[in-house]
Write a protein that holds these residues in place. Sequence first.
Motif, PDB file in Angstrom:
ATOM      1  N   GLY A   9      39.737  33.404  43.746  1.00  0.00           N
ATOM      2  CA  GLY A   9      38.752  33.912  44.687  1.00  0.00           C
ATOM      3  C   GLY A   9      38.159  32.853  45.604  1.00  0.00           C
ATOM      4  N   SER A  10      38.498  31.586  45.384  1.00  0.00           N
ATOM      5  CA  SER A  10      37.971  30.521  46.233  1.00  0.00           C
ATOM      6  C   SER A  10      38.760  30.442  47.531  1.00  0.00           C
ATOM      7  CB  SER A  10      38.045  29.175  45.507  1.00  0.00           C
ATOM      8  OG  SER A  10      39.392  28.756  45.367  1.00  0.00           O
ATOM      9  N   ILE A  54      48.274  35.829  39.984  1.00  0.00           N
ATOM     10  CA  ILE A  54      47.559  35.968  38.721  1.00  0.00           C
ATOM     11  C   ILE A  54      46.098  35.573  38.885  1.00  0.00           C
ATOM     12  CG2 ILE A  54      48.232  33.649  37.975  1.00  0.00           C
ATOM     13  CD1 ILE A  54      48.132  34.734  35.064  1.00  0.00           C
ATOM     14  N   ASN A  55      45.251  36.313  38.206  1.00  0.00           N
ATOM     15  CA  ASN A  55      43.856  35.923  38.050  1.00  0.00           C
ATOM     16  C   ASN A  55      43.573  35.946  36.553  1.00  0.00           C
ATOM     17  OD1 ASN A  55      40.783  36.918  37.694  1.00  0.00           O
ATOM     18  ND2 ASN A  55      40.990  35.598  39.485  1.00  0.00           N
ATOM     19  N   VAL A  56      43.041  34.839  36.063  1.00  0.00           N
ATOM     20  CA  VAL A  56      42.709  34.729  34.645  1.00  0.00           C
ATOM     21  C   VAL A  56      41.199  34.881  34.500  1.00  0.00           C
ATOM     22  CG1 VAL A  56      42.807  33.296  32.572  1.00  0.00           C
ATOM     23  CG2 VAL A  56      44.663  33.173  34.265  1.00  0.00           C
ATOM     24  N   THR A  57      40.800  35.950  33.829  1.00  0.00           N
ATOM     25  CA  THR A  57      39.391  36.128  33.516  1.00  0.00           C
ATOM     26  C   THR A  57      39.129  35.500  32.153  1.00  0.00           C
ATOM     27  OG1 THR A  57      39.737  38.266  32.425  1.00  0.00           O
ATOM     28  CG2 THR A  57      39.316  38.307  34.809  1.00  0.00           C
ATOM     29  N   LYS A  63      37.761  44.384  38.045  1.00  0.00           N
ATOM     30  CA  LYS A  63      37.567  44.827  39.429  1.00  0.00           C
ATOM     31  C   LYS A  63      37.516  43.625  40.378  1.00  0.00           C
ATOM     32  CE  LYS A  63      34.663  47.641  42.371  1.00  0.00           C
ATOM     33  NZ  LYS A  63      33.501  48.493  42.503  1.00  0.00           N
ATOM     34  N   GLU A  64      36.799  42.588  39.974  1.00  0.00           N
ATOM     35  CA  GLU A  64      36.720  41.376  40.792  1.00  0.00           C
ATOM     36  C   GLU A  64      38.106  40.737  40.945  1.00  0.00           C
ATOM     37  OE1 GLU A  64      33.496  37.929  41.026  1.00  0.00           O
ATOM     38  OE2 GLU A  64      34.703  37.801  39.185  1.00  0.00           O
ATOM     39  N   ALA A  65      38.859  40.677  39.871  1.00  0.00           N
ATOM     40  CA  ALA A  65      40.212  40.107  39.924  1.00  0.00           C
ATOM     41  C   ALA A  65      41.094  40.900  40.885  1.00  0.00           C
ATOM     42  CB  ALA A  65      40.821  40.077  38.523  1.00  0.00           C
ATOM     43  N   GLN A  66      41.006  42.222  40.823  1.00  0.00           N
ATOM     44  CA  GLN A  66      41.790  43.063  41.731  1.00  0.00           C
ATOM     45  C   GLN A  66      41.423  42.783  43.187  1.00  0.00           C
ATOM     46  OE1 GLN A  66      40.741  46.848  40.017  1.00  0.00           O
ATOM     47  NE2 GLN A  66      42.645  46.962  38.825  1.00  0.00           N
ATOM     48  N   GLU A  67      40.126  42.557  43.450  1.00  0.00           N
ATOM     49  CA  GLU A  67      39.677  42.240  44.806  1.00  0.00           C
ATOM     50  C   GLU A  67      40.237  40.897  45.278  1.00  0.00           C
ATOM     51  OE1 GLU A  67      35.401  42.542  44.807  1.00  0.00           O
ATOM     52  OE2 GLU A  67      35.468  44.681  44.352  1.00  0.00           O
ATOM     53  N   TYR A  68      40.385  39.950  44.379  1.00  0.00           N
ATOM     54  CA  TYR A  68      40.965  38.651  44.722  1.00  0.00           C
ATOM     55  C   TYR A  68      42.460  38.765  45.012  1.00  0.00           C
ATOM     56  CZ  TYR A  68      36.745  36.435  42.690  1.00  0.00           C
ATOM     57  OH  TYR A  68      35.465  36.043  42.398  1.00  0.00           O
ATOM     58  N   LEU A  69      43.149  39.583  44.224  1.00  0.00           N
ATOM     59  CA  LEU A  69      44.601  39.659  44.304  1.00  0.00           C
ATOM     60  C   LEU A  69      45.104  40.571  45.424  1.00  0.00           C
ATOM     61  CD1 LEU A  69      45.398  39.799  40.488  1.00  0.00           C
ATOM     62  CD2 LEU A  69      45.561  37.809  41.997  1.00  0.00           C
ATOM     63  N   LYS A  70      44.359  41.596  45.745  1.00  0.00           N
ATOM     64  CA  LYS A  70      44.806  42.587  46.735  1.00  0.00           C
ATOM     65  C   LYS A  70      45.180  41.967  48.083  1.00  0.00           C
ATOM     66  CE  LYS A  70      43.606  46.862  49.048  1.00  0.00           C
ATOM     67  NZ  LYS A  70      42.554  47.791  49.394  1.00  0.00           N
ATOM     68  N   PRO A  71      44.338  41.128  48.698  1.00  0.00           N
ATOM     69  CA  PRO A  71      44.727  40.573  49.996  1.00  0.00           C
ATOM     70  C   PRO A  71      45.957  39.661  49.921  1.00  0.00           C
ATOM     71  CG  PRO A  71      42.589  39.679  49.309  1.00  0.00           C
ATOM     72  CD  PRO A  71      42.996  40.724  48.319  1.00  0.00           C
TER      73      PRO A  71
END
Length: 153
Positions: A11-12, A36-39, A68-76
């Motif tokens: 997300g950065s 990938i986003n690792v929570t 939900k936050e991870a999906q927002e990071y990955l979608k774009p």
Amino acid sequence: MYKKILLPIDGSEISAQAANSGISFARQIGAEIVTINVTQPFSTLIGFDGMAASYAISDGDYEEAAKKEAQEYLKPVLERAETAGVKATSVITSNYSVADGIVEAAKEHNCDLIYIASHGRSGLSRLLLGSVTVKVLSLAHTSVLVYRVKESS
């Protein structure tokens, strides 16, 4: 050379820059990407100060918000890959160690390259903030390409 590239996204702005570069690289060599986003699990929030209790967050609420936050990071990133004509999939995983999560996902998804951002910190800020990238470099059993951007002072 490389057929499947893992792109960790946190997300950065720097991970977004690395994602753009990774997508371009994948397009040039005909590779696909796995974003990938690792929570981190809910229990990591509790820590020493009882933060979770003070905000009255339940583990279910936290897990849903993190996903939900991870999906927002990955979608774009997925959208940029599609625009560039690069096959892309996404993964959201949870791990106490972000670096371990990245390395495990690379193995699980048969990625032959991890394309990861580095903030380029040094000195005290690196010591205090740690470096997921350095940990990935030390743990990975596959190639790692570090997209490095130095922060302006």
